[in-house]
Design an enzyme around this catalytic site. Structure first.
Site, mmCIF file in Angstrom:
data_model
loop_
_atom_site.group_PDB
_atom_site.id
_atom_site.type_symbol
_atom_site.label_atom_id
_atom_site.label_comp_id
_atom_site.label_asym_id
_atom_site.label_seq_id
_atom_site.Cartn_x
_atom_site.Cartn_y
_atom_site.Cartn_z
ATOM 1 N N HIS A 123 0.835 -1.204 0.000
ATOM 2 C CA HIS A 123 0.000 0.000 0.000
ATOM 3 C C HIS A 123 0.868 1.252 0.000
ATOM 4 O O HIS A 123 0.630 2.190 -0.771
ATOM 5 C CB HIS A 123 -0.925 -0.018 1.222
ATOM 6 C CG HIS A 123 -1.681 1.264 1.419
ATOM 7 N ND1 HIS A 123 -2.930 1.483 0.879
ATOM 8 C CD2 HIS A 123 -1.360 2.394 2.100
ATOM 9 C CE1 HIS A 123 -3.340 2.697 1.207
ATOM 10 N NE2 HIS A 123 -2.409 3.270 1.956
ATOM 11 N N GLU A 124 1.879 1.279 0.852
ATOM 12 C CA GLU A 124 2.744 2.461 0.933
ATOM 13 C C GLU A 124 3.577 2.625 -0.329
ATOM 14 O O GLU A 124 3.756 3.740 -0.825
ATOM 15 C CB GLU A 124 3.645 2.372 2.172
ATOM 16 C CG GLU A 124 2.897 2.310 3.497
ATOM 17 C CD GLU A 124 1.954 3.484 3.710
ATOM 18 O OE1 GLU A 124 2.186 4.559 3.128
ATOM 19 O OE2 GLU A 124 0.969 3.336 4.449
ATOM 20 N N HIS A 127 1.571 4.276 -3.086
ATOM 21 C CA HIS A 127 1.492 5.743 -3.036
ATOM 22 C C HIS A 127 2.644 6.366 -3.820
ATOM 23 O O HIS A 127 2.460 7.333 -4.563
ATOM 24 C CB HIS A 127 1.561 6.227 -1.585
ATOM 25 C CG HIS A 127 0.257 6.183 -0.850
ATOM 26 N ND1 HIS A 127 -0.885 6.800 -1.319
ATOM 27 C CD2 HIS A 127 -0.072 5.612 0.342
ATOM 28 C CE1 HIS A 127 -1.875 6.598 -0.454
ATOM 29 N NE2 HIS A 127 -1.408 5.887 0.557
ATOM 30 N N GLU A 186 -6.047 6.950 -1.198
ATOM 31 C CA GLU A 186 -5.996 5.775 -0.334
ATOM 32 C C GLU A 186 -6.639 4.570 -1.020
ATOM 33 O O GLU A 186 -6.106 3.460 -0.994
ATOM 34 C CB GLU A 186 -6.691 6.067 1.000
ATOM 35 C CG GLU A 186 -5.951 7.044 1.885
ATOM 36 C CD GLU A 186 -4.556 6.548 2.256
ATOM 37 O OE1 GLU A 186 -4.411 5.360 2.588
ATOM 38 O OE2 GLU A 186 -3.621 7.362 2.192
#
Length: 249
Positions: A123-124, A127, A186
């Site tokens: 997920h990070e 980004h 997100e």
């Protein structure tokens, strides 16, 4: 006033159009990848000066092993990947532009397995891959330019309404633009992250299980409209939908 209109148009057109990976969403980016990576590198170096790095060799090795698999899946040769664990009870993790990934020990205590840890890290990384930081900065620049133009026009035509305009514009951009963009980023990082997990060989069903753990831990979360992060139920639903699409391929 013609000058300012032309200047604003030139400002908006000076940015480049891009597309987010996986989702192919159109983006306006007023910062080059090299500029963004340089900022990320500087920010990461400054962070490390004050952070307490973990001395737990097992956990550090675990994070770096998972990170390397995700980095291979990300296929971003211009990123100089680094993976560190910070001794801090915050439930947090982040990835700076350019591939500088930090995982806090607080979130390591929360995950049940490597697949759930891969959920967080993917997920990070997502980004950074989607250049969300550069995109937010770009929208802030555009927002500031529009506000400046509004003030210039009002200053010449109706100066008594300038304060009212600035107050309304501030609330409008916060709740109508910036917070929704944060939430959409997100959701997008969740989607891209699940794809990275899949490519890296992790069990993508654990992404749903991890966010269920987060939901149970947080309890009463703020209303989605007033939050930079999505509602947990909506998030879990969208992740489950992404998983179904991947499994159908």
């Amino acid at each position: 006033m013609k000058f300012f209109y032309l200047a604003l148009v030139a400002f908006l057109l000076s940015g480049c159009m891009g597309k987010a990976p996986i989702t192919n969403r159109d983006q306006i980016l007023l910062m080059s990848p090299s500029e963004e990576i340089a900022l990320g590198t500087q920010g990461y170096a400054a962070f490390l000066k004050t952070a307490k790095l973990s001395t737990d060799r097992v956990q550090v090795a675990r994070v770096r092993s998972i990170g390397q698999k995700i980095a291979i899946a990300a296929n971003k040769p211009n990123y100089k990947w680094e993976f560190n664990v910070v001794d801090d009870k915050q439930i947090n993790a982040f990835c700076m532009p350019g591939g500088k990934v930090v995982v806090y020990t607080g979130i390591l205590d929360l995950v049940k397995n490597d697949d759930q840890l891969a959920t967080i890290m993917s997920h990070e990384v997502a980004h950074a891959l989607a250049r969300h930081g550069a995109e937010r900065m770009s929208h802030q620049k555009i927002s500031s330019g529009v506000q400046l133009l509004g003030n210039l026009i009002l200053g010449q035509t109706a100066p008594q309404y300038t304060n009212t305009f600035n107050t309304a514009y501030g609330y409008g951009t916060k709740y109508g633009v910036m917070l929704p963009y944060s939430r959409s980023h997100e959701y997008e990082a969740d989607e891209i992250g699940v794809h990275l997990m899949y490519k890296a060989g992790y069990n993508i069903q654990e992404a749903v299980n991890f966010w269920k753990i987060m939901k149970a831990m947080k309890g009463n979360a703020p209303t989605e409209f007033l939050s930079t992060h999505p509602n947990d139920d909506n998030r879990i639903l969208k992740i489950a939908q992404t998983i179904k699409k991947i499994e159908k391929k």
